[in-house]
Motif scaffolding. Structure first.
Motif, short mmCIF file in Angstrom:
data_model
loop_
_atom_site.label_atom_id
_atom_site.label_comp_id
_atom_site.label_asym_id
_atom_site.label_seq_id
_atom_site.Cartn_x
_atom_site.Cartn_y
_atom_site.Cartn_z
N LEU A 36 3.86 36.57 -39.98
CA LEU A 36 3.13 36.34 -38.73
C LEU A 36 1.71 36.91 -38.79
CD1 LEU A 36 5.96 37.06 -36.13
CD2 LEU A 36 5.16 34.85 -36.97
N ARG A 37 1.51 37.97 -39.57
CA ARG A 37 0.17 38.56 -39.69
C ARG A 37 -0.84 37.64 -40.37
NH1 ARG A 37 2.58 43.67 -39.36
NH2 ARG A 37 3.32 43.72 -41.50
N LYS A 38 -0.37 36.60 -41.02
CA LYS A 38 -1.29 35.64 -41.64
C LYS A 38 -2.10 34.90 -40.58
CE LYS A 38 1.35 35.19 -45.83
NZ LYS A 38 2.22 34.39 -46.64
N CYS A 42 -2.12 36.30 -37.21
CA CYS A 42 -2.46 37.33 -36.22
C CYS A 42 -2.53 38.68 -36.94
CB CYS A 42 -1.43 37.36 -35.11
SG CYS A 42 -1.83 38.51 -33.79
N PRO A 43 -3.67 38.99 -37.56
CA PRO A 43 -3.78 40.19 -38.41
C PRO A 43 -3.48 41.51 -37.71
CG PRO A 43 -5.68 38.75 -38.69
CD PRO A 43 -4.89 38.20 -37.56
N SER A 44 -3.69 41.61 -36.42
CA SER A 44 -3.50 42.88 -35.71
C SER A 44 -2.06 43.12 -35.26
CB SER A 44 -4.43 42.94 -34.50
OG SER A 44 -4.08 41.92 -33.58
N LEU A 45 -1.14 42.24 -35.59
CA LEU A 45 0.24 42.34 -35.13
C LEU A 45 0.98 43.49 -35.82
CD1 LEU A 45 2.29 40.74 -33.34
CD2 LEU A 45 3.01 39.62 -35.43
N ALA A 46 1.64 44.33 -35.03
CA ALA A 46 2.44 45.44 -35.56
C ALA A 46 3.90 45.00 -35.68
CB ALA A 46 2.33 46.65 -34.64
N LEU A 83 -9.56 34.13 -37.22
CA LEU A 83 -10.68 33.24 -36.96
C LEU A 83 -10.32 31.80 -37.35
CD1 LEU A 83 -13.56 33.10 -35.96
CD2 LEU A 83 -14.33 33.56 -38.29
N ARG A 84 -9.64 31.65 -38.48
CA ARG A 84 -9.21 30.32 -38.94
C ARG A 84 -8.28 29.66 -37.92
NH1 ARG A 84 -7.18 29.90 -44.79
NH2 ARG A 84 -8.78 28.37 -45.14
N GLN A 85 -7.33 30.46 -37.38
CA GLN A 85 -6.38 29.92 -36.41
C GLN A 85 -7.08 29.55 -35.10
OE1 GLN A 85 -3.12 29.22 -37.19
NE2 GLN A 85 -3.24 28.11 -35.29
N ARG A 86 -8.01 30.39 -34.65
CA ARG A 86 -8.76 30.08 -33.42
C ARG A 86 -9.56 28.79 -33.59
NH1 ARG A 86 -11.86 35.41 -32.05
NH2 ARG A 86 -11.21 35.97 -34.12
N PHE A 87 -10.15 28.62 -34.76
CA PHE A 87 -10.91 27.41 -35.03
C PHE A 87 -9.99 26.19 -35.02
CE2 PHE A 87 -13.00 24.39 -37.99
CZ PHE A 87 -14.15 24.15 -37.24
N ASN A 103 15.28 24.62 -48.12
CA ASN A 103 14.87 25.91 -48.68
C ASN A 103 13.35 26.03 -48.82
OD1 ASN A 103 17.43 26.95 -48.80
ND2 ASN A 103 17.76 26.33 -50.91
N THR A 104 12.63 25.51 -47.84
CA THR A 104 11.17 25.61 -47.86
C THR A 104 10.73 26.98 -47.36
OG1 THR A 104 11.08 24.60 -45.67
CG2 THR A 104 10.76 23.14 -47.55
N PRO A 105 9.67 27.53 -47.95
CA PRO A 105 9.18 28.84 -47.50
C PRO A 105 8.76 28.80 -46.03
CG PRO A 105 8.19 28.23 -49.59
CD PRO A 105 8.93 27.03 -49.10
N ARG A 106 8.99 29.90 -45.34
CA ARG A 106 8.66 30.01 -43.92
C ARG A 106 7.18 30.21 -43.72
NH1 ARG A 106 12.29 27.47 -42.57
NH2 ARG A 106 14.39 28.20 -42.74
N LYS A 107 6.64 29.57 -42.71
CA LYS A 107 5.25 29.75 -42.32
C LYS A 107 5.22 30.07 -40.83
CE LYS A 107 3.39 26.55 -45.69
NZ LYS A 107 2.67 25.30 -45.89
N ALA A 108 4.18 30.77 -40.43
CA ALA A 108 4.00 31.09 -39.02
C ALA A 108 3.58 29.83 -38.27
CB ALA A 108 2.95 32.17 -38.86
N ILE A 109 4.14 29.67 -37.09
CA ILE A 109 3.82 28.54 -36.21
C ILE A 109 3.22 29.13 -34.93
CG2 ILE A 109 4.78 26.59 -34.94
CD1 ILE A 109 7.09 26.63 -37.01
N VAL A 110 2.14 28.54 -34.47
CA VAL A 110 1.49 28.99 -33.24
C VAL A 110 1.73 27.94 -32.17
CG1 VAL A 110 -0.67 29.66 -32.16
CG2 VAL A 110 -0.25 30.24 -34.55
N LEU A 111 2.32 28.37 -31.04
CA LEU A 111 2.60 27.47 -29.92
C LEU A 111 2.04 28.06 -28.63
CD1 LEU A 111 6.35 26.68 -30.70
CD2 LEU A 111 4.38 25.28 -31.24
N PRO A 112 1.64 27.21 -27.70
CA PRO A 112 1.14 27.73 -26.42
C PRO A 112 2.28 28.37 -25.63
CG PRO A 112 1.13 25.32 -26.42
CD PRO A 112 1.54 25.76 -27.79
N PHE A 113 2.00 29.52 -25.03
CA PHE A 113 3.01 30.24 -24.25
C PHE A 113 3.51 29.40 -23.07
CE2 PHE A 113 4.06 33.16 -20.74
CZ PHE A 113 5.14 33.79 -21.32
N GLU A 114 2.65 28.57 -22.49
CA GLU A 114 3.02 27.75 -21.33
C GLU A 114 4.14 26.77 -21.62
OE1 GLU A 114 -0.32 28.13 -22.21
OE2 GLU A 114 -0.65 29.65 -20.68
#
Length: 158
Positions: free
Chosen positions: A28-30, A32-36, A72-76, A100-111
């Motif tokens: 997920l940090r890929k 959102c770098p600031s994610l703990a 920045l890439r994700q915001r763009f 068996n595909t590698p997992r990637k982060a998905i960004v979805l709108p909270f709404e």
């Protein structure tokens, strides 16, 4: 009584089967770098729109993030899509699929989220052909493992 050794996540991330919270957080940090690690939750999410069938009802690791915390890439990429929301869910599926595909982060709108079932550490849940799983605490991390294996581990510790 045996001394209990704290099990820790393997250093190498299995990007197909993400069962450790720390591994999910690193994926997920890929976007959102600031994610703990502690900001990552485990749960089952439902969405109101049919556009999100690839995630709807699956067990996922997820975090709620603000647009400003995304890379920045994700915001763009969101700007190019014309996405104007301020809050997003960053998601990675927990269990492997048939390909068996590698997992990637998905960004979805909270709404788009219609309901959430959050699994807290040390709780059990059913998934993958109705198997019972435990979200077990491991030091400062958490791991998903079958309830059978978890109970066997407990018996061996005695």
């Amino acid at each position: 009584m045996k001394t209990q050794e704290v099990k820790t996540a393997p250093r190498k991330i299995d990007a197909v089967n993400v069962v450790w919270r720390s591994h999910a957080a690193s994926i997920l940090r890929k976007v959102c770098p600031s994610l703990a690690d502690k900001d990552v939750n485990l749960g089952r999410l439902s969405f109101s729109e049919k556009n999100y069938n690839r995630i709807h009802g699956y067990v996922v690791f997820y975090a709620l993030v603000a647009r400003a915390n995304l890379s920045l890439r994700q915001r763009f990429a969101l700007w190019l899509k014309g996405n104007k929301q301020d809050d997003f869910l960053v998601i990675v599926k927990a269990f492997k699929n048939e390909k068996n595909t590698p997992r990637k982060a998905i960004v979805l709108p909270f709404e788009a989220l219609s309901s959430e079932m959050n699994y807290l550490p040390n709780n059990t849940f059913r998934a993958v052909v109705n198997t019972e799983w435990r979200y077990a605490v491991r030091g400062d991390d958490c791991e998903i493992l079958t309830e059978y294996y978890y109970q066997q581990e407990k018996r061996e510790q005695k």
